[in-house]
Design a protein around this motif. Structure first.
Motif, PDB file in Angstrom:
ATOM      1  N   UNK A   1      50.482  57.736  74.337  1.00  0.00           N
ATOM      2  CA  UNK A   1      51.069  57.660  76.391  1.00  0.00           C
ATOM      3  C   UNK A   1      51.697  56.088  75.463  1.00  0.00           C
ATOM      4  N   UNK A   2      52.327  55.297  75.984  1.00  0.00           N
ATOM      5  CA  UNK A   2      53.043  54.719  76.293  1.00  0.00           C
ATOM      6  C   UNK A   2      53.059  54.286  77.684  1.00  0.00           C
ATOM      7  N   UNK A   3      52.685  52.752  78.139  1.00  0.00           N
ATOM      8  CA  UNK A   3      52.898  52.200  79.751  1.00  0.00           C
ATOM      9  C   UNK A   3      52.384  50.692  79.301  1.00  0.00           C
ATOM     10  N   UNK A   4      53.990  49.772  80.261  1.00  0.00           N
ATOM     11  CA  UNK A   4      54.454  48.869  80.158  1.00  0.00           C
ATOM     12  C   UNK A   4      53.467  48.006  80.599  1.00  0.00           C
ATOM     13  N   UNK A   5      52.460  48.054  81.999  1.00  0.00           N
ATOM     14  CA  UNK A   5      51.544  47.950  82.603  1.00  0.00           C
ATOM     15  C   UNK A   5      50.309  48.895  82.626  1.00  0.00           C
ATOM     16  N   UNK A   6      49.164  48.765  81.139  1.00  0.00           N
ATOM     17  CA  UNK A   6      48.455  49.546  81.683  1.00  0.00           C
ATOM     18  C   UNK A   6      47.009  48.737  82.171  1.00  0.00           C
ATOM     19  N   UNK A   7      47.103  49.108  83.916  1.00  0.00           N
ATOM     20  CA  UNK A   7      46.363  48.453  85.105  1.00  0.00           C
ATOM     21  C   UNK A   7      45.085  49.249  84.573  1.00  0.00           C
ATOM     22  N   UNK A   8      44.950  50.672  84.518  1.00  0.00           N
ATOM     23  CA  UNK A   8      43.926  51.046  84.876  1.00  0.00           C
ATOM     24  C   UNK A   8      43.136  51.107  86.010  1.00  0.00           C
ATOM     25  N   UNK A   9      43.914  51.080  87.074  1.00  0.00           N
ATOM     26  CA  UNK A   9      43.133  50.739  88.574  1.00  0.00           C
ATOM     27  C   UNK A   9      41.753  51.810  88.699  1.00  0.00           C
ATOM     28  N   UNK A  10      41.984  52.748  88.408  1.00  0.00           N
ATOM     29  CA  UNK A  10      40.565  53.816  88.645  1.00  0.00           C
ATOM     30  C   UNK A  10      39.967  53.695  87.477  1.00  0.00           C
ATOM     31  N   UNK A  11      39.950  52.750  85.976  1.00  0.00           N
ATOM     32  CA  UNK A  11      38.609  52.749  85.776  1.00  0.00           C
ATOM     33  C   UNK A  11      39.215  53.520  84.135  1.00  0.00           C
ATOM     34  N   UNK A  12      38.023  53.785  83.498  1.00  0.00           N
ATOM     35  CA  UNK A  12      38.644  54.562  81.743  1.00  0.00           C
ATOM     36  C   UNK A  12      37.733  55.418  81.452  1.00  0.00           C
ATOM     37  N   UNK A  13      36.735  56.038  82.590  1.00  0.00           N
ATOM     38  CA  UNK A  13      36.340  57.408  82.243  1.00  0.00           C
ATOM     39  C   UNK A  13      37.066  58.691  82.182  1.00  0.00           C
ATOM     40  N   UNK A  14      38.202  58.753  82.765  1.00  0.00           N
ATOM     41  CA  UNK A  14      38.876  59.914  82.708  1.00  0.00           C
ATOM     42  C   UNK A  14      39.453  59.970  81.518  1.00  0.00           C
ATOM     43  N   UNK A  15      40.402  58.534  80.874  1.00  0.00           N
ATOM     44  CA  UNK A  15      40.619  58.485  79.651  1.00  0.00           C
ATOM     45  C   UNK A  15      40.075  58.148  78.519  1.00  0.00           C
TER      46      UNK A  15
ATOM     47  N   UNK B   1      44.227  62.777  73.916  1.00  0.00           N
ATOM     48  CA  UNK B   1      45.603  61.872  73.520  1.00  0.00           C
ATOM     49  C   UNK B   1      44.225  60.546  72.325  1.00  0.00           C
ATOM     50  N   UNK B   2      45.844  60.359  71.954  1.00  0.00           N
ATOM     51  CA  UNK B   2      45.455  59.458  70.907  1.00  0.00           C
ATOM     52  C   UNK B   2      44.820  58.344  70.899  1.00  0.00           C
ATOM     53  N   UNK B   3      45.793  57.605  71.468  1.00  0.00           N
ATOM     54  CA  UNK B   3      46.096  56.673  71.239  1.00  0.00           C
ATOM     55  C   UNK B   3      47.441  55.747  72.455  1.00  0.00           C
ATOM     56  N   UNK B   4      46.440  54.562  73.157  1.00  0.00           N
ATOM     57  CA  UNK B   4      47.841  54.374  75.156  1.00  0.00           C
ATOM     58  C   UNK B   4      47.920  52.872  74.260  1.00  0.00           C
ATOM     59  N   UNK B   5      48.937  53.014  74.415  1.00  0.00           N
ATOM     60  CA  UNK B   5      49.481  51.773  74.063  1.00  0.00           C
ATOM     61  C   UNK B   5      50.245  51.413  75.071  1.00  0.00           C
ATOM     62  N   UNK B   6      49.508  49.723  75.361  1.00  0.00           N
ATOM     63  CA  UNK B   6      49.771  48.622  77.146  1.00  0.00           C
ATOM     64  C   UNK B   6      50.464  47.585  75.802  1.00  0.00           C
ATOM     65  N   UNK B   7      51.717  47.239  77.093  1.00  0.00           N
ATOM     66  CA  UNK B   7      51.891  45.909  76.991  1.00  0.00           C
ATOM     67  C   UNK B   7      50.736  44.020  76.798  1.00  0.00           C
TER      68      UNK B   7
END
Length: 106
Positions: A20-34, A43-49
């Motif tokens: 998953x690639x995201x310009x602005x990884x805000x994770x406003x609802x936390x990390x639990x679901x990820x 998922x294998x990786x999440x790339x954020x700037x």
């Protein structure tokens, strides 16, 4: 939720790995679901700037990778400071041509 849903759909269609690639990884609802999606192999990786603040907790996640945009932002600032157009920076064609030439493809 939409990214995790999409990852689930991809896995059901036999995708081997999901990034998953995201310009602005805000994770406003936390990390639990990820965390759960990673543990389940969705998922294998999440790339954020690094263009927004990330909590120190995020840097400990095995599924997260920061993409450093400092050099790119510096190019933009330098170009603007010299009253030049940024359109060449936004068009990757020249860089792709150089890479293809180096690889002997072009």
């Amino acid at each position: 939720d939409s990214m995790i849903h999409t990852a689930k759909e991809l896995k059901e269609r036999k995708a081997n790995r999901v990034f998953i690639c995201s310009t602005f990884g805000l994770f406003t609802n936390g990390f639990d679901k990820f965390d759960k999606a990673y543990e389940e192999g969705l998922i294998d990786k999440i790339f954020t700037t690094n263009l927004v603040y990330h909590s120190p907790e995020l840097s400990q996640k095995p599924w997260w990778c920061e993409v450093n945009m400092c050099k790119y932002v510096a190019f933009l600032i330098d170009t603007l400071n010299h009253d030049k157009s940024v359109s060449k920076l936004l068009n990757p064609s020249d860089k792709i041509d150089v890479l293809l030439t180096k690889a002997g493809i072009k």
